[in-house]
Scaffold this motif. Structure first.
Motif, PDB file in Angstrom:
ATOM      1  N   LEU A 240       5.696 -10.536  -7.040  1.00 54.67           N
ATOM      2  CA  LEU A 240       4.232 -10.622  -6.654  1.00 54.67           C
ATOM      3  C   LEU A 240       3.274  -9.975  -7.717  1.00 54.67           C
ATOM      4  CD1 LEU A 240       6.340  -8.928  -4.153  1.00 54.67           C
ATOM      5  CD2 LEU A 240       4.341  -9.379  -2.879  1.00 54.67           C
ATOM      6  N   VAL A 241       2.476 -10.842  -7.998  1.00 50.29           N
ATOM      7  CA  VAL A 241       1.329 -10.603  -8.903  1.00 50.29           C
ATOM      8  C   VAL A 241      -0.280 -10.454  -8.480  1.00 50.29           C
ATOM      9  CG1 VAL A 241       0.651 -11.548 -11.276  1.00 50.29           C
ATOM     10  CG2 VAL A 241       2.947 -12.043 -10.583  1.00 50.29           C
ATOM     11  N   GLU A 242      -0.316  -9.353  -8.469  1.00 49.59           N
ATOM     12  CA  GLU A 242      -1.813  -8.938  -8.101  1.00 49.59           C
ATOM     13  C   GLU A 242      -2.897  -9.192  -9.383  1.00 49.59           C
ATOM     14  OE1 GLU A 242       0.818  -5.773  -6.318  1.00 49.59           O
ATOM     15  OE2 GLU A 242       0.446  -6.699  -8.107  1.00 49.59           O
ATOM     16  N   SER A 243      -4.038  -9.656  -9.062  1.00 48.09           N
ATOM     17  CA  SER A 243      -5.286  -9.734  -9.743  1.00 48.09           C
ATOM     18  C   SER A 243      -6.554  -9.307  -9.014  1.00 48.09           C
ATOM     19  CB  SER A 243      -5.267 -10.818 -10.518  1.00 48.09           C
ATOM     20  OG  SER A 243      -5.374 -12.024  -9.526  1.00 48.09           O
ATOM     21  N   GLY A 244      -7.586  -9.318  -9.773  1.00 47.67           N
ATOM     22  CA  GLY A 244      -9.000  -9.003  -9.121  1.00 47.67           C
ATOM     23  C   GLY A 244      -9.820  -7.991  -9.043  1.00 47.67           C
ATOM     24  N   GLY A 245      -8.884  -6.665  -9.387  1.00 45.95           N
ATOM     25  CA  GLY A 245      -9.458  -5.240  -9.710  1.00 45.95           C
ATOM     26  C   GLY A 245     -10.439  -5.479 -10.686  1.00 45.95           C
TER      27      GLY A 245
ATOM     28  N   LEU B 264      -9.342  -9.363  -4.044  1.00 41.84           N
ATOM     29  CA  LEU B 264      -8.095  -9.280  -4.802  1.00 41.84           C
ATOM     30  C   LEU B 264      -7.099 -10.486  -4.378  1.00 41.84           C
ATOM     31  CD1 LEU B 264      -7.250  -5.626  -4.251  1.00 41.84           C
ATOM     32  CD2 LEU B 264      -8.474  -6.360  -6.042  1.00 41.84           C
ATOM     33  N   SER B 265      -6.275 -10.813  -5.396  1.00 41.96           N
ATOM     34  CA  SER B 265      -5.310 -11.881  -5.112  1.00 41.96           C
ATOM     35  C   SER B 265      -3.860 -11.298  -5.577  1.00 41.96           C
ATOM     36  CB  SER B 265      -5.764 -12.944  -5.963  1.00 41.96           C
ATOM     37  OG  SER B 265      -6.993 -13.576  -5.918  1.00 41.96           O
ATOM     38  N   CYS B 266      -2.893 -11.911  -4.677  1.00 38.31           N
ATOM     39  CA  CYS B 266      -1.737 -11.765  -4.846  1.00 38.31           C
ATOM     40  C   CYS B 266      -0.979 -13.253  -4.742  1.00 38.31           C
ATOM     41  CB  CYS B 266      -1.048 -10.850  -3.588  1.00 38.31           C
ATOM     42  SG  CYS B 266       0.874 -10.397  -3.908  1.00 38.31           S
ATOM     43  N   VAL B 267      -0.502 -13.424  -5.800  1.00 37.32           N
ATOM     44  CA  VAL B 267       0.316 -14.801  -5.993  1.00 37.32           C
ATOM     45  C   VAL B 267       1.715 -14.389  -5.796  1.00 37.32           C
ATOM     46  CG1 VAL B 267       0.907 -16.524  -7.568  1.00 37.32           C
ATOM     47  CG2 VAL B 267      -1.323 -15.820  -7.466  1.00 37.32           C
ATOM     48  N   VAL B 268       2.443 -14.920  -4.830  1.00 37.72           N
ATOM     49  CA  VAL B 268       3.790 -14.829  -4.377  1.00 37.72           C
ATOM     50  C   VAL B 268       4.687 -15.700  -4.917  1.00 37.72           C
ATOM     51  CG1 VAL B 268       5.309 -13.955  -2.644  1.00 37.72           C
ATOM     52  CG2 VAL B 268       3.028 -13.419  -2.486  1.00 37.72           C
TER      53      VAL B 268
ATOM     54  N   GLU C 193     -14.288   6.343  -1.878  1.00 36.63           N
ATOM     55  CA  GLU C 193     -12.815   6.688  -1.609  1.00 36.63           C
ATOM     56  C   GLU C 193     -11.901   5.441  -1.609  1.00 36.63           C
ATOM     57  OE1 GLU C 193     -15.835   7.302  -0.059  1.00 36.63           O
ATOM     58  OE2 GLU C 193     -15.424   7.236   2.221  1.00 36.63           O
ATOM     59  N   ASP C 194     -12.432   4.405  -1.756  1.00 38.73           N
ATOM     60  CA  ASP C 194     -11.558   3.077  -1.825  1.00 38.73           C
ATOM     61  C   ASP C 194     -11.008   3.036  -3.424  1.00 38.73           C
ATOM     62  OD1 ASP C 194     -14.123   1.383   0.157  1.00 38.73           O
ATOM     63  OD2 ASP C 194     -12.166   2.031   0.976  1.00 38.73           O
ATOM     64  N   THR C 195     -11.378   3.804  -4.195  1.00 38.08           N
ATOM     65  CA  THR C 195     -10.719   3.949  -5.384  1.00 38.08           C
ATOM     66  C   THR C 195      -9.237   4.223  -5.580  1.00 38.08           C
ATOM     67  OG1 THR C 195     -13.017   4.543  -6.643  1.00 38.08           O
ATOM     68  CG2 THR C 195     -10.745   4.940  -7.716  1.00 38.08           C
ATOM     69  N   ALA C 196      -8.655   3.256  -6.079  1.00 41.21           N
ATOM     70  CA  ALA C 196      -7.089   3.294  -5.883  1.00 41.21           C
ATOM     71  C   ALA C 196      -6.604   2.167  -6.758  1.00 41.21           C
ATOM     72  CB  ALA C 196      -6.607   3.302  -4.448  1.00 41.21           C
ATOM     73  N   VAL C 197      -5.279   2.238  -6.967  1.00 44.35           N
ATOM     74  CA  VAL C 197      -4.500   1.056  -7.400  1.00 44.35           C
ATOM     75  C   VAL C 197      -3.782   0.293  -6.285  1.00 44.35           C
ATOM     76  CG1 VAL C 197      -2.563   0.345  -8.477  1.00 44.35           C
ATOM     77  CG2 VAL C 197      -3.889   2.118  -9.630  1.00 44.35           C
ATOM     78  N   TYR C 198      -4.181  -0.871  -6.271  1.00 42.17           N
ATOM     79  CA  TYR C 198      -3.813  -1.801  -4.789  1.00 42.17           C
ATOM     80  C   TYR C 198      -2.497  -2.437  -5.295  1.00 42.17           C
ATOM     81  CZ  TYR C 198      -7.940  -0.546  -2.653  1.00 42.17           C
ATOM     82  OH  TYR C 198      -9.291   0.097  -2.015  1.00 42.17           O
ATOM     83  N   PHE C 199      -1.838  -2.578  -4.361  1.00 40.81           N
ATOM     84  CA  PHE C 199      -0.288  -3.230  -4.630  1.00 40.81           C
ATOM     85  C   PHE C 199      -0.190  -4.093  -3.201  1.00 40.81           C
ATOM     86  CE2 PHE C 199       1.387  -0.375  -7.795  1.00 40.81           C
ATOM     87  CZ  PHE C 199       0.745   0.785  -7.827  1.00 40.81           C
ATOM     88  N   CYS C 200       0.625  -5.260  -3.853  1.00 38.35           N
ATOM     89  CA  CYS C 200       1.017  -6.218  -3.031  1.00 38.35           C
ATOM     90  C   CYS C 200       2.228  -5.866  -2.620  1.00 38.35           C
ATOM     91  CB  CYS C 200       0.862  -7.548  -3.594  1.00 38.35           C
ATOM     92  SG  CYS C 200       0.813  -8.964  -2.693  1.00 38.35           S
ATOM     93  N   ASN C 201       2.847  -5.976  -1.334  1.00 35.49           N
ATOM     94  CA  ASN C 201       4.167  -5.444  -0.843  1.00 35.49           C
ATOM     95  C   ASN C 201       4.767  -6.554   0.147  1.00 35.49           C
ATOM     96  OD1 ASN C 201       5.590  -4.298   1.648  1.00 35.49           O
ATOM     97  ND2 ASN C 201       5.921  -3.054   0.040  1.00 35.49           N
TER      98      ASN C 201
ATOM     99  N   GLY D 164       4.244  -5.439  -6.421  1.00 40.94           N
ATOM    100  CA  GLY D 164       3.740  -6.073  -7.432  1.00 40.94           C
ATOM    101  C   GLY D 164       3.346  -4.865  -8.308  1.00 40.94           C
ATOM    102  N   GLN D 165       2.876  -5.140  -9.457  1.00 38.44           N
ATOM    103  CA  GLN D 165       2.616  -4.229 -10.717  1.00 38.44           C
ATOM    104  C   GLN D 165       1.304  -3.431 -10.291  1.00 38.44           C
ATOM    105  OE1 GLN D 165       1.628  -7.324 -10.697  1.00 38.44           O
ATOM    106  NE2 GLN D 165      -0.645  -7.103 -11.614  1.00 38.44           N
TER     107      GLN D 165
END
Length: 115
Positions: free
Chosen positions: A4-9, A20-24, A88-96, A106-107
């Motif tokens: 799973l590869v995230e991008s768009g942050g 955000l995108s998550c290519v699977v 409060e939405d500030t975070a690292v976003y992960f695909c799962n 994902g990373q």
């Protein structure tokens, strides 16, 4: 092997939007429930949204009405459209993907909401 590869942050002002995108790879997204989790600084990773194999979206209460999860089966990609962003939405976003007792992650991609 599931990948799973995230991008768009990125950095966005309060009230702004990001997608955000998550290519699977390795599985077919339409056969799986794929989720977005997020982890704010100093906090535990928490579930934010998911889309089921049947295409049904679900959201945690804090993002309902602001975030939209969607899926492009042809691209085998999951999206998270985020509007009206708050600090409060500030975070690292992960695909799962969770299946048979195993989590695939994902990373992550960093989202920072700040003026």
């Amino acid at each position: 092997q599931v990948q799973l590869v995230e991008s768009g942050g990125g950095l966005v002002q309060p009230g702004g939007s990001l997608t955000l995108s998550c290519v699977v790879k390795g599985i077919t997204v339409s056969d799986n429930t794929i989720a977005w989790y997020r982890q704010a600084p100093g906090k535990q990773r928490t579930w934010a949204a998911q889309i089921t194999d049947g295409g049904i979206p679900m959201y945690t209460d804090s993002v309902k009405g602001r975030f939209t999860i969607s899926r492009d089966n042809a691209k085998n990609t999951i999206y998270l459209q985020m509007n009206s962003l708050k600090s409060e939405d500030t975070a690292v976003y992960f695909c799962n993907r969770y299946r048979n007792g195993q989590h695939d992650w994902g990373q992550g991609t960093q989202v920072t909401v700040s003026s």
